[in-house]
Design a protein around this motif. Structure first.
Motif, PDB file in Angstrom:
ATOM      1  N   MET A   1      43.822  15.548  38.255  1.00  0.00           N
ATOM      2  CA  MET A   1      44.629  15.856  39.436  1.00  0.00           C
ATOM      3  C   MET A   1      45.081  14.556  40.104  1.00  0.00           C
ATOM      4  O   MET A   1      44.414  13.545  40.041  1.00  0.00           O
ATOM      5  CB  MET A   1      43.815  16.670  40.448  1.00  0.00           C
ATOM      6  CG  MET A   1      43.597  18.114  40.033  1.00  0.00           C
ATOM      7  SD  MET A   1      43.158  19.260  41.356  1.00  0.00           S
ATOM      8  CE  MET A   1      42.031  18.375  42.375  1.00  0.00           C
ATOM      9  N   SER A   2      46.201  14.631  40.789  1.00  0.00           N
ATOM     10  CA  SER A   2      46.710  13.483  41.521  1.00  0.00           C
ATOM     11  C   SER A   2      46.056  13.408  42.897  1.00  0.00           C
ATOM     12  O   SER A   2      45.466  14.383  43.380  1.00  0.00           O
ATOM     13  CB  SER A   2      48.223  13.603  41.682  1.00  0.00           C
ATOM     14  OG  SER A   2      48.533  14.644  42.598  1.00  0.00           O
ATOM     15  N   ILE A   3      46.198  12.264  43.540  1.00  0.00           N
ATOM     16  CA  ILE A   3      45.645  12.094  44.882  1.00  0.00           C
ATOM     17  C   ILE A   3      46.317  13.071  45.852  1.00  0.00           C
ATOM     18  O   ILE A   3      45.671  13.605  46.754  1.00  0.00           O
ATOM     19  CB  ILE A   3      45.756  10.618  45.345  1.00  0.00           C
ATOM     20  CG1 ILE A   3      44.889  10.363  46.571  1.00  0.00           C
ATOM     21  CG2 ILE A   3      47.174  10.206  45.611  1.00  0.00           C
ATOM     22  CD1 ILE A   3      43.474  10.099  46.253  1.00  0.00           C
ATOM     23  N   ALA A   4      47.615  13.342  45.670  1.00  0.00           N
ATOM     24  CA  ALA A   4      48.313  14.317  46.514  1.00  0.00           C
ATOM     25  C   ALA A   4      47.724  15.706  46.313  1.00  0.00           C
ATOM     26  O   ALA A   4      47.481  16.436  47.280  1.00  0.00           O
ATOM     27  CB  ALA A   4      49.805  14.308  46.209  1.00  0.00           C
TER      28      ALA A   4
ATOM     29  N   GLY B   1      43.569  10.041  53.533  1.00  0.00           N
ATOM     30  CA  GLY B   1      43.400  11.454  53.881  1.00  0.00           C
ATOM     31  C   GLY B   1      42.274  12.105  53.101  1.00  0.00           C
ATOM     32  O   GLY B   1      41.443  12.811  53.668  1.00  0.00           O
ATOM     33  N   VAL B   2      42.234  11.855  51.798  1.00  0.00           N
ATOM     34  CA  VAL B   2      41.162  12.410  50.961  1.00  0.00           C
ATOM     35  C   VAL B   2      39.805  11.866  51.429  1.00  0.00           C
ATOM     36  O   VAL B   2      38.830  12.624  51.540  1.00  0.00           O
ATOM     37  CB  VAL B   2      41.408  12.082  49.472  1.00  0.00           C
ATOM     38  CG1 VAL B   2      40.177  12.418  48.623  1.00  0.00           C
ATOM     39  CG2 VAL B   2      42.629  12.830  48.957  1.00  0.00           C
TER      40      VAL B   2
ATOM     41  N   LEU C   1      53.903  14.850  48.002  1.00  0.00           N
ATOM     42  CA  LEU C   1      53.172  16.087  48.296  1.00  0.00           C
ATOM     43  C   LEU C   1      53.924  17.312  47.777  1.00  0.00           C
ATOM     44  O   LEU C   1      53.337  18.216  47.180  1.00  0.00           O
ATOM     45  CB  LEU C   1      52.916  16.205  49.798  1.00  0.00           C
ATOM     46  CG  LEU C   1      51.906  15.218  50.364  1.00  0.00           C
ATOM     47  CD1 LEU C   1      52.037  15.116  51.874  1.00  0.00           C
ATOM     48  CD2 LEU C   1      50.483  15.609  49.960  1.00  0.00           C
ATOM     49  N   VAL C   2      55.236  17.345  47.987  1.00  0.00           N
ATOM     50  CA  VAL C   2      56.046  18.489  47.584  1.00  0.00           C
ATOM     51  C   VAL C   2      56.122  18.613  46.062  1.00  0.00           C
ATOM     52  O   VAL C   2      56.342  19.712  45.541  1.00  0.00           O
ATOM     53  CB  VAL C   2      57.451  18.399  48.229  1.00  0.00           C
ATOM     54  CG1 VAL C   2      58.410  19.421  47.663  1.00  0.00           C
ATOM     55  CG2 VAL C   2      57.331  18.577  49.737  1.00  0.00           C
ATOM     56  N   ASP C   3      55.879  17.523  45.355  1.00  0.00           N
ATOM     57  CA  ASP C   3      55.843  17.577  43.886  1.00  0.00           C
ATOM     58  C   ASP C   3      54.691  18.447  43.377  1.00  0.00           C
ATOM     59  O   ASP C   3      54.709  18.892  42.228  1.00  0.00           O
ATOM     60  CB  ASP C   3      55.704  16.173  43.288  1.00  0.00           C
ATOM     61  CG  ASP C   3      57.020  15.423  43.228  1.00  0.00           C
ATOM     62  OD1 ASP C   3      58.087  16.051  43.370  1.00  0.00           O
ATOM     63  OD2 ASP C   3      56.972  14.185  43.047  1.00  0.00           O
ATOM     64  N   VAL C   4      53.693  18.687  44.215  1.00  0.00           N
ATOM     65  CA  VAL C   4      52.528  19.472  43.813  1.00  0.00           C
ATOM     66  C   VAL C   4      52.836  20.965  44.003  1.00  0.00           C
ATOM     67  O   VAL C   4      53.170  21.384  45.120  1.00  0.00           O
ATOM     68  CB  VAL C   4      51.279  19.087  44.638  1.00  0.00           C
ATOM     69  CG1 VAL C   4      50.082  19.952  44.239  1.00  0.00           C
ATOM     70  CG2 VAL C   4      50.960  17.613  44.467  1.00  0.00           C
TER      71      VAL C   4
END
Length: 157
Positions: free
Chosen positions: A1-4, A149-150, A33-36
């Motif tokens: 998974m990506s960080i986003a 954020g994570v 973010l919207v890519d997710v």
């Protein structure tokens, strides 16, 4: 998974929403973010306040702070994160401000970046000096705010 994806998953697990305030990244954080797939279940929206005056009018950053220190400042990043969170009615706000280059801004060299995360528990700001060209600084800034954020959500979970 990506960080986003990691960030969106952590927010969804808490039932929290997200808002983003961007300056030097110019929409890159929100685009990432919207890519997710499924980002719409968490992301409320984003404000790209590239011009300094818009940080005050759209994100409620204190004008006296902007006049005294300019837009490239850790306190400005914190106010941007709190402001977008309040303005967009989100549980969490992310913010980026800094100098992508190639020229200095507000007396700060290229690569000077401040990222912030505001949650119901408070606001955290991280200041960085990033190497690279304009595109690399912008990409690394976006990655840095998502990673922060994570990290913050991992601490509060």
């Amino acid at each position: 998974m990506s960080i986003a994806s990691d960030l969106l998953t952590a927010l969804a697990a808490r039932g929290w929403s997200l808002a983003v305030a961007e300056s030097l990244t110019g929409g890159l954080v929100s685009a990432t973010l919207v890519d997710v797939p499924g980002a719409s279940s968490v992301l409320r929206g984003a404000v790209v306040a590239y011009a300094t005056d818009l940080k005050a009018t759209l994100l409620d950053v204190d004008r006296a702070l902007l006049d005294a220190r300019g837009a490239v400042d850790p306190d400005v990043a914190g106010e941007m994160a709190r402001g977008v969170r309040a303005r967009l009615g989100a549980d969490v706000g992310l913010a980026t401000t800094g100098v992508a280059g190639p020229d200095p801004q507000d007396g700060q060299p290229p690569g000077t970046v401040h990222v912030a995360v505001s949650t119901p528990d408070g606001t955290t700001v991280r200041s960085l000096l990033l190497a690279g060209d304009r595109a690399q600084v912008r990409a690394r800034s976006a990655e840095a705010v998502l990673a922060l954020g994570v990290e913050i959500l991992g601490r509060s979970g």
